[in-house]
Write a protein that holds these residues in place. Structure first.
Motif, PDB file in Angstrom:
ATOM      1  N   PRO A  40       0.834  -1.211   0.000  1.00  0.00           N
ATOM      2  CA  PRO A  40       0.000   0.000   0.000  1.00  0.00           C
ATOM      3  C   PRO A  40       0.867   1.260   0.000  1.00  0.00           C
ATOM      4  O   PRO A  40       1.879   1.331   0.716  1.00  0.00           O
ATOM      5  CB  PRO A  40      -0.799  -0.117   1.300  1.00  0.00           C
ATOM      6  N   THR A  41       0.495   2.224  -0.811  1.00  0.00           N
ATOM      7  CA  THR A  41       1.263   3.453  -0.913  1.00  0.00           C
ATOM      8  C   THR A  41       0.467   4.680  -0.464  1.00  0.00           C
ATOM      9  O   THR A  41       1.027   5.605   0.119  1.00  0.00           O
ATOM     10  CB  THR A  41       1.740   3.681  -2.356  1.00  0.00           C
ATOM     11  N   LEU A  42      -0.810   4.703  -0.748  1.00  0.00           N
ATOM     12  CA  LEU A  42      -1.649   5.850  -0.398  1.00  0.00           C
ATOM     13  C   LEU A  42      -3.036   5.343  -0.025  1.00  0.00           C
ATOM     14  O   LEU A  42      -3.602   4.488  -0.722  1.00  0.00           O
ATOM     15  CB  LEU A  42      -1.736   6.810  -1.593  1.00  0.00           C
ATOM     16  N   ALA A  43      -3.571   5.849   1.080  1.00  0.00           N
ATOM     17  CA  ALA A  43      -4.893   5.408   1.536  1.00  0.00           C
ATOM     18  C   ALA A  43      -5.639   6.594   2.110  1.00  0.00           C
ATOM     19  O   ALA A  43      -5.054   7.637   2.426  1.00  0.00           O
ATOM     20  CB  ALA A  43      -4.763   4.298   2.580  1.00  0.00           C
ATOM     21  N   SER A  44      -6.945   6.444   2.252  1.00  0.00           N
ATOM     22  CA  SER A  44      -7.745   7.480   2.901  1.00  0.00           C
ATOM     23  C   SER A  44      -8.553   6.855   4.026  1.00  0.00           C
ATOM     24  O   SER A  44      -8.847   5.657   4.024  1.00  0.00           O
ATOM     25  CB  SER A  44      -8.661   8.187   1.893  1.00  0.00           C
ATOM     26  N   ILE A  45      -8.906   7.688   4.989  1.00  0.00           N
ATOM     27  CA  ILE A  45      -9.627   7.235   6.171  1.00  0.00           C
ATOM     28  C   ILE A  45     -11.122   7.351   5.940  1.00  0.00           C
ATOM     29  O   ILE A  45     -11.613   8.372   5.456  1.00  0.00           O
ATOM     30  CB  ILE A  45      -9.209   8.054   7.404  1.00  0.00           C
ATOM     31  N   CYS A  46     -11.846   6.299   6.303  1.00  0.00           N
ATOM     32  CA  CYS A  46     -13.299   6.264   6.175  1.00  0.00           C
ATOM     33  C   CYS A  46     -13.919   6.428   7.566  1.00  0.00           C
ATOM     34  O   CYS A  46     -13.291   6.136   8.584  1.00  0.00           O
ATOM     35  CB  CYS A  46     -13.712   4.919   5.560  1.00  0.00           C
ATOM     36  N   GLY A  76      -1.856   0.846  -4.258  1.00  0.00           N
ATOM     37  CA  GLY A  76      -0.533   0.339  -3.945  1.00  0.00           C
ATOM     38  C   GLY A  76       0.193  -0.105  -5.194  1.00  0.00           C
ATOM     39  O   GLY A  76      -0.217   0.222  -6.321  1.00  0.00           O
ATOM     40  N   ARG A  77       1.257  -0.864  -5.006  1.00  0.00           N
ATOM     41  CA  ARG A  77       2.010  -1.380  -6.146  1.00  0.00           C
ATOM     42  C   ARG A  77       2.275  -2.866  -5.933  1.00  0.00           C
ATOM     43  O   ARG A  77       2.415  -3.340  -4.800  1.00  0.00           O
ATOM     44  CB  ARG A  77       3.321  -0.611  -6.341  1.00  0.00           C
ATOM     45  N   ILE A  78       2.352  -3.595  -7.022  1.00  0.00           N
ATOM     46  CA  ILE A  78       2.572  -5.032  -6.977  1.00  0.00           C
ATOM     47  C   ILE A  78       4.024  -5.327  -6.596  1.00  0.00           C
ATOM     48  O   ILE A  78       4.951  -4.817  -7.226  1.00  0.00           O
ATOM     49  CB  ILE A  78       2.245  -5.686  -8.337  1.00  0.00           C
ATOM     50  N   VAL A  79       4.202  -6.150  -5.544  1.00  0.00           N
ATOM     51  CA  VAL A  79       5.567  -6.483  -5.115  1.00  0.00           C
ATOM     52  C   VAL A  79       5.760  -7.989  -4.942  1.00  0.00           C
ATOM     53  O   VAL A  79       6.809  -8.436  -4.460  1.00  0.00           O
ATOM     54  CB  VAL A  79       5.929  -5.764  -3.791  1.00  0.00           C
ATOM     55  N   PRO A 157      -4.402  10.377 -11.817  1.00  0.00           N
ATOM     56  CA  PRO A 157      -3.401  10.616 -10.760  1.00  0.00           C
ATOM     57  C   PRO A 157      -3.685   9.760  -9.526  1.00  0.00           C
ATOM     58  O   PRO A 157      -4.830   9.384  -9.266  1.00  0.00           O
ATOM     59  CB  PRO A 157      -3.576  12.115 -10.441  1.00  0.00           C
ATOM     60  N   ASP A 158      -2.649   9.490  -8.747  1.00  0.00           N
ATOM     61  CA  ASP A 158      -2.802   8.661  -7.556  1.00  0.00           C
ATOM     62  C   ASP A 158      -3.838   9.225  -6.591  1.00  0.00           C
ATOM     63  O   ASP A 158      -4.632   8.476  -6.006  1.00  0.00           O
ATOM     64  CB  ASP A 158      -1.458   8.532  -6.822  1.00  0.00           C
ATOM     65  N   ASP A 159      -3.820  10.565  -6.390  1.00  0.00           N
ATOM     66  CA  ASP A 159      -4.718  11.144  -5.394  1.00  0.00           C
ATOM     67  C   ASP A 159      -6.185  11.100  -5.828  1.00  0.00           C
ATOM     68  O   ASP A 159      -7.095  11.211  -5.000  1.00  0.00           O
ATOM     69  CB  ASP A 159      -4.302  12.575  -5.028  1.00  0.00           C
ATOM     70  N   TYR A 359      -5.749  11.786   3.790  1.00  0.00           N
ATOM     71  CA  TYR A 359      -4.916  10.856   3.033  1.00  0.00           C
ATOM     72  C   TYR A 359      -3.687  10.457   3.856  1.00  0.00           C
ATOM     73  O   TYR A 359      -3.057  11.309   4.491  1.00  0.00           O
ATOM     74  CB  TYR A 359      -4.445  11.499   1.726  1.00  0.00           C
ATOM     75  N   LEU A 360      -3.352   9.166   3.799  1.00  0.00           N
ATOM     76  CA  LEU A 360      -2.179   8.641   4.480  1.00  0.00           C
ATOM     77  C   LEU A 360      -1.147   8.203   3.454  1.00  0.00           C
ATOM     78  O   LEU A 360      -1.421   7.340   2.605  1.00  0.00           O
ATOM     79  CB  LEU A 360      -2.565   7.451   5.367  1.00  0.00           C
ATOM     80  N   ASP A 361       0.037   8.794   3.526  1.00  0.00           N
ATOM     81  CA  ASP A 361       1.137   8.493   2.607  1.00  0.00           C
ATOM     82  C   ASP A 361       2.073   7.523   3.316  1.00  0.00           C
ATOM     83  O   ASP A 361       2.846   7.914   4.192  1.00  0.00           O
ATOM     84  CB  ASP A 361       1.846   9.802   2.259  1.00  0.00           C
ATOM     85  N   PHE A 362       1.987   6.229   2.942  1.00  0.00           N
ATOM     86  CA  PHE A 362       2.767   5.206   3.645  1.00  0.00           C
ATOM     87  C   PHE A 362       4.223   5.200   3.203  1.00  0.00           C
ATOM     88  O   PHE A 362       4.542   5.195   2.017  1.00  0.00           O
ATOM     89  CB  PHE A 362       2.156   3.823   3.400  1.00  0.00           C
TER      90      PHE A 362
END
Length: 364
Positions: A40-46, A76-79, A157-159, A359-362
């Protein structure tokens, strides 16, 4: 599917152990065949995350679901994992709803009506949902079925992509009445993010203009953001005598659900549809007399599935849709590198429930 393990990963998992308490736990997660590993790279709070974190869910619910990593809105991105469709480091939207057929291979005797295709796939009794009974996005290595990782088009865009889950829930709620939306008069109750995105989907995905779309809210500053719809203050509107509508979508939840649902019933024309999307911890009394006399159809919807995400991403590629969604993007993102950062972000969101998303920037 899901029987052969292809690899094992270590996930730094930020788990809510009790209200306001988050501990980092290093969890070994196996990667079954057909699954991928997402960072996970970027998430938002619900608001659902805040109800768990703040302890406003019922004690028996918290006892059953905790400890648990929160969050279900994110990218996120595939790892990791073996996928022919997804490339390493590819950006994806995370689908938090995992239907039973993606998690196992149920036989006919054990499959539910959704698995058998008798009812909609987002009502599967064997499903899992990230951040609600199973660890969510607040972890460094998320293992999910490959189909639940959807590539993000380069034009988004990501956001903006982070809002896909919320938009998909609104889109899914509207699907049962899609055949009516070309001519129907529609009212949305709620001036928060859910109401805004529902109105945005009505406008951008289904082509409903301001001549047929009215949004009801309680705060004028919020309603002023709905530039693509007519707006009305609930405190000043005469719901008994006002123009009737064909469809009402309730997006308030909580203590406001009762008034919004009953005002919607007043507003609906005979044979109309009321869609309930707002979540309330308590039972909500409604005016059943008018539901019966008007022959209204009432249904609820709170979760979406993979096809909804795919459709919403296509809509999000439109520049005018992105311009609409930008109004929910916060001015700055909160960096989360450890459990203390996550707690601080959640406490701030709990104390300052603003109109824009958090937004949470991990940084794992």
């Amino acid at each position: 599917m899901g029987t052969t393990t292809t690899e094992t990963v270590h996930s730094r998992t930020l788990r809510l152990t009790e209200p306001h308490v988050v501990l980092e736990q290093d969890i070994h997660r196996s990667v079954p065949e057909g699954y991928v590993v997402v960072e996970p790279t970027l998430a938002s709070i619900c608001h659902a995350d805040l109800r768990y974190f703040g302890g406003t869910r019922k004690p028996e619910v918290l006892a059953k679901k905790l400890p648990m990593a929160l969050l279900h809105e994110g990218i996120g991105r595939i790892v990791g994992g073996e996928s022919r469709r997804l490339a390493y480091s590819q950006k994806v939207v995370i689908v938090p709803y995992m239907a039973g057929k993606l998690l196992q291979d149920p036989g006919p005797a054990h499959s539910c009506p959704a698995c058998r295709g008798e009812i909609a796939d987002n009502y599967c009794s064997h499903s899992k949902f990230l951040g609600s009974g199973t660890d969510g996005i607040a972890q460094s290595r998320l293992v999910i079925p490959e189909q639940c990782a959807i590539p993000i088009p380069a034009s988004i865009p990501d956001d903006i992509a982070v809002l896909t889950e919320l938009c998909s829930v609104s889109y899914r709620a509207l699907r049962p009445v899609a055949g009516l939306l070309s001519q129907a008069r529609i009212a949305v109750f709620g001036d928060g993010p859910v109401g805004y995105l529902t109105a945005a989907m009505l406008h951008h995905a289904f082509g409903v203009g301001s001549d047929r779309l009215t949004v009801f809210g309680a705060i004028r500053e919020k309603l002023d953001q709905f530039t693509f719809a007519r707006t009305e203050m609930v405190q000043q509107y005469d719901f008994q005598s006002g123009d009737k509508v064909d469809i009402v979508v309730e997006c308030t939840g909580g203590n406001f659900s009762e008034s919004a649902i009953n005002q919607g019933i007043d507003l609906l024309a005979a044979g109309g549809h009321l869609i309930a999307m707002g979540v309330s911890e308590d039972k909500v009394p409604i005016n059943t007399r008018d539901v019966l006399e008007k022959g209204l159809t009432l249904y609820g919807s709170s979760r979406s599935s993979i096809p909804d995400f795919e459709e919403v991403l296509r809509v999000m590629e439109q520049k005018d849709c992105q311009d609409t969604l930008k109004l929910l993007i916060p001015d700055s993102f909160t960096v989360v590198a450890k459990a203390e950062d996550f707690v601080g972000a959640m406490e701030s969101a709990l104390a300052h429930k603003g109109w824009k998303k958090t937004y949470l920037d991990f940084h794992w």
